[in-house]
Design a protein around this motif. Structure first.
Motif, PDB file in Angstrom:
ATOM      1  N   ARG A   1     -20.409 -14.561  41.045  1.00  0.00           N
ATOM      2  CA  ARG A   1     -20.025 -14.452  42.611  1.00  0.00           C
ATOM      3  C   ARG A   1     -18.812 -13.316  42.614  1.00  0.00           C
ATOM      4  NH1 ARG A   1     -22.053 -18.547  45.450  1.00  0.00           N
ATOM      5  NH2 ARG A   1     -22.544 -20.463  44.723  1.00  0.00           N
ATOM      6  N   GLY A   2     -18.088 -13.442  41.636  1.00  0.00           N
ATOM      7  CA  GLY A   2     -16.898 -12.339  41.774  1.00  0.00           C
ATOM      8  C   GLY A   2     -17.514 -11.164  41.333  1.00  0.00           C
ATOM      9  N   ASP A   3     -18.495 -10.699  40.809  1.00  0.00           N
ATOM     10  CA  ASP A   3     -18.961  -9.429  40.445  1.00  0.00           C
ATOM     11  C   ASP A   3     -20.520  -9.419  40.679  1.00  0.00           C
ATOM     12  OD1 ASP A   3     -19.496  -6.877  39.739  1.00  0.00           O
ATOM     13  OD2 ASP A   3     -18.588  -7.371  37.586  1.00  0.00           O
ATOM     14  N   PRO A   4     -21.100  -8.983  41.735  1.00  0.00           N
ATOM     15  CA  PRO A   4     -22.592  -8.792  42.131  1.00  0.00           C
ATOM     16  C   PRO A   4     -23.041  -8.025  41.347  1.00  0.00           C
ATOM     17  CG  PRO A   4     -21.298  -8.935  44.383  1.00  0.00           C
ATOM     18  CD  PRO A   4     -20.215  -8.511  43.073  1.00  0.00           C
ATOM     19  N   ASP A   5     -22.526  -7.036  40.625  1.00  0.00           N
ATOM     20  CA  ASP A   5     -23.086  -6.266  39.698  1.00  0.00           C
ATOM     21  C   ASP A   5     -23.435  -6.518  38.403  1.00  0.00           C
ATOM     22  OD1 ASP A   5     -22.767  -4.022  41.518  1.00  0.00           O
ATOM     23  OD2 ASP A   5     -20.894  -3.238  40.761  1.00  0.00           O
ATOM     24  N   LEU A   6     -23.003  -7.849  38.166  1.00  0.00           N
ATOM     25  CA  LEU A   6     -23.482  -8.398  37.076  1.00  0.00           C
ATOM     26  C   LEU A   6     -24.800  -9.208  36.975  1.00  0.00           C
ATOM     27  CD1 LEU A   6     -20.480 -10.899  35.689  1.00  0.00           C
ATOM     28  CD2 LEU A   6     -21.559  -9.064  34.596  1.00  0.00           C
ATOM     29  N   VAL A   7     -25.561  -9.019  38.168  1.00  0.00           N
ATOM     30  CA  VAL A   7     -27.056  -9.639  38.304  1.00  0.00           C
ATOM     31  C   VAL A   7     -27.889  -9.180  37.245  1.00  0.00           C
ATOM     32  CG1 VAL A   7     -27.633  -8.327  40.254  1.00  0.00           C
ATOM     33  CG2 VAL A   7     -28.300 -10.596  39.969  1.00  0.00           C
ATOM     34  N   ASP A   8     -27.993  -7.774  37.152  1.00  0.00           N
ATOM     35  CA  ASP A   8     -28.884  -7.332  36.021  1.00  0.00           C
ATOM     36  C   ASP A   8     -28.566  -7.872  34.779  1.00  0.00           C
ATOM     37  OD1 ASP A   8     -29.798  -5.901  38.200  1.00  0.00           O
ATOM     38  OD2 ASP A   8     -29.350  -4.141  37.512  1.00  0.00           O
ATOM     39  N   GLY A   9     -27.318  -7.740  34.455  1.00  0.00           N
ATOM     40  CA  GLY A   9     -27.235  -8.433  32.975  1.00  0.00           C
ATOM     41  C   GLY A   9     -27.487  -9.735  33.037  1.00  0.00           C
ATOM     42  N   ALA A  10     -27.114 -10.603  33.987  1.00  0.00           N
ATOM     43  CA  ALA A  10     -27.180 -12.130  34.333  1.00  0.00           C
ATOM     44  C   ALA A  10     -28.679 -12.536  34.112  1.00  0.00           C
ATOM     45  CB  ALA A  10     -26.632 -12.453  35.537  1.00  0.00           C
ATOM     46  N   VAL A  11     -29.731 -11.663  34.789  1.00  0.00           N
ATOM     47  CA  VAL A  11     -31.057 -11.971  34.647  1.00  0.00           C
ATOM     48  C   VAL A  11     -31.491 -11.788  32.912  1.00  0.00           C
ATOM     49  CG1 VAL A  11     -33.365 -10.937  34.901  1.00  0.00           C
ATOM     50  CG2 VAL A  11     -31.845 -11.224  36.786  1.00  0.00           C
TER      51      VAL A  11
END
Length: 412
Positions: free
Chosen positions: A275-285
């Motif tokens: 939530r604090g860093d939307p740019d994490l989404v690629d790595g999160a997937v």
């Protein structure tokens, strides 16, 4: 002459007695962890003998190096009729050959022919071009979900509809038929249903797709299925391929969206980081694909004698591949049992490896990135509506996940 790989070395000693079967029981209260016994075997002997329900003595691979090596080696076959199924049930008596168009159960050169026809339809570039449309579909479904709330089953309200609407649009399938198609797909993934029920669902799905194929030949539209009518695929082959793509698109990504959301809600520090860093989404997937490994098990049959990790696998022997324990191998991923969205999870086997690596992986990535990010943005207070141990899990299906995910939002 075949060039030896780094995994092919002198014979290693192994336990004298084969495992009596494939361990399937997960630790109590740990819906994201592989069966504890599988993890123990990976630490003790990551490639070992195992007895199958039909009496065949084959192998179980639980370590990353062995699983990846076998997935990437075409001396191991994916043909259904050559493998012994590792679980008791409808398939233990043997599997028939793959129906036309089922790319998971065939080898090259037949597999190569289908793959070449389809690969261009699912490139990284083409799937990224779809991002705007996926965002539109996701936003509209979130509107529907919000109107149903503030408590819903996330599977039915969001995780299933989004990838279903995308794959239907991509293939040129009327979205009004989505629920019918999902009802026919579900028994194909469920290992507990009778052979009669599974056959009935398969026949219904094939009849529907065949009628669609014939209509596309007469009146093509702007979609993948219409494009494929210009190829050299016969009506039977095109029906099989379209049914294969449709079934995969309706189930696997839906499970990752729901199961991935479940995992995030159970790991609040990781959820807060995303939530604090939307740019994490690629790595999160990528990390969720590694951590969850919903396509938990693969099976291959040796076409000739092959040495893997110091063991000789003989021609005709079946190897069961535990993708979920391979993706938790500490020799490949540090602290592998922790969900860490900042981890560099590249190299995970969540989409498979080798010639059978998931054809639609780029589409799945786009759908997951968009869906998870949009869901968390729209509902900043999203949380489970039941205790985690009350979430019903898909313990007896080809694709692991949740049957339902009760969630709520708003003031607690």
């Amino acid at each position: 002459m075949h060039e030896e790989t780094p995994t092919e070395t002198a014979d290693r000693p192994m336990d004298a007695s084969p495992l009596p079967g494939l361990p399937v029981d997960r630790p109590a209260g740990c819906p994201f962890a592989p069966p504890a016994e599988l993890a123990r075997h990976r630490e003790e002997q990551p490639l070992r003998r195992m007895t199958y329900p039909d009496g065949h003595v084959g192998w179980l691979a639980t370590g990353y190096s062995a699983v990846r090596a076998i997935l990437g080696d075409q001396r191991f076959s994916s043909r259904y009729e050559l493998i012994h199924f590792p679980l008791p049930g409808p398939y233990e008596g043997g599997l028939p050959p793959a129906p036309l168009g089922d790319m998971t159960g065939i080898d090259a050169p037949e597999h190569t022919r289908y793959r070449k026809l389809l690969a261009g339809k699912f490139t990284v570039r083409r799937m990224r071009q779809l991002t705007d449309r996926v965002e539109e579909i996701t936003g509209a479904q979130l509107d529907v979900m919000e109107a149903q709330g503030p408590s819903v089953d996330l599977v039915r309200a969001f995780a299933q509809p989004v990838p279903a609407l995308v794959i239907c649009e991509l293939l040129g399938v009327p979205t009004s038929d989505r629920e019918f198609l999902q009802a026919q797909t579900a028994p194909l993934m469920d290992l507990t249903v009778s052979e009669e029920e599974r056959t009935a669902s398969y026949v219904a799905l094939q009849e529907y797709v065949r009628a669609l194929v014939l209509s596309k030949r007469v009146e093509p539209t702007d979609d993948v299925l219409s494009d494929l009518t210009t190829s050299d695929l016969s009506d039977d082959e095109l029906t099989g391929v379209a049914g294969f793509l449709l079934a995969a698109g309706l189930d696997t990504t839906a499970n990752m969206i729901a199961h991935g959301t479940f995992a995030l809600l159970c790991h609040p520090e990781q959820l807060a980081a995303l939530r604090g860093d939307p740019d994490l989404v690629d790595g999160a997937v990528e990390e969720l694909m590694r951590f969850l490994s919903i396509a938990q098990t693969g099976v291959r049959a040796a076409l000739e004698d092959v040495r893997v990790d110091g063991h000789l696998i003989k021609a005709g022997e079946t190897v069961t591949l535990s993708v979920e324990t391979a993706n938790r191998d500490p020799e490949r991923f540090p602290a592998p049992d922790a969900l860490d969205l900042r981890r560099a999870a590249n190299g995970h086997l969540g989409f498979g490896h080798g010639i059978h690596q998931c054809l639609g992986q780029q589409l799945a990535r786009v759908e997951m990135r968009v869906a998870i990010a949009a869901l968390l943005t729209r509902f900043p207070t999203l949380r489970l509506a039941v205790p985690p141990d009350e979430v019903p899990m898909r313990n007896h299906t080809n694709i692991y996940g949740v049957h339902a995910l009760p969630v709520t939002w708003g003031a607690g």
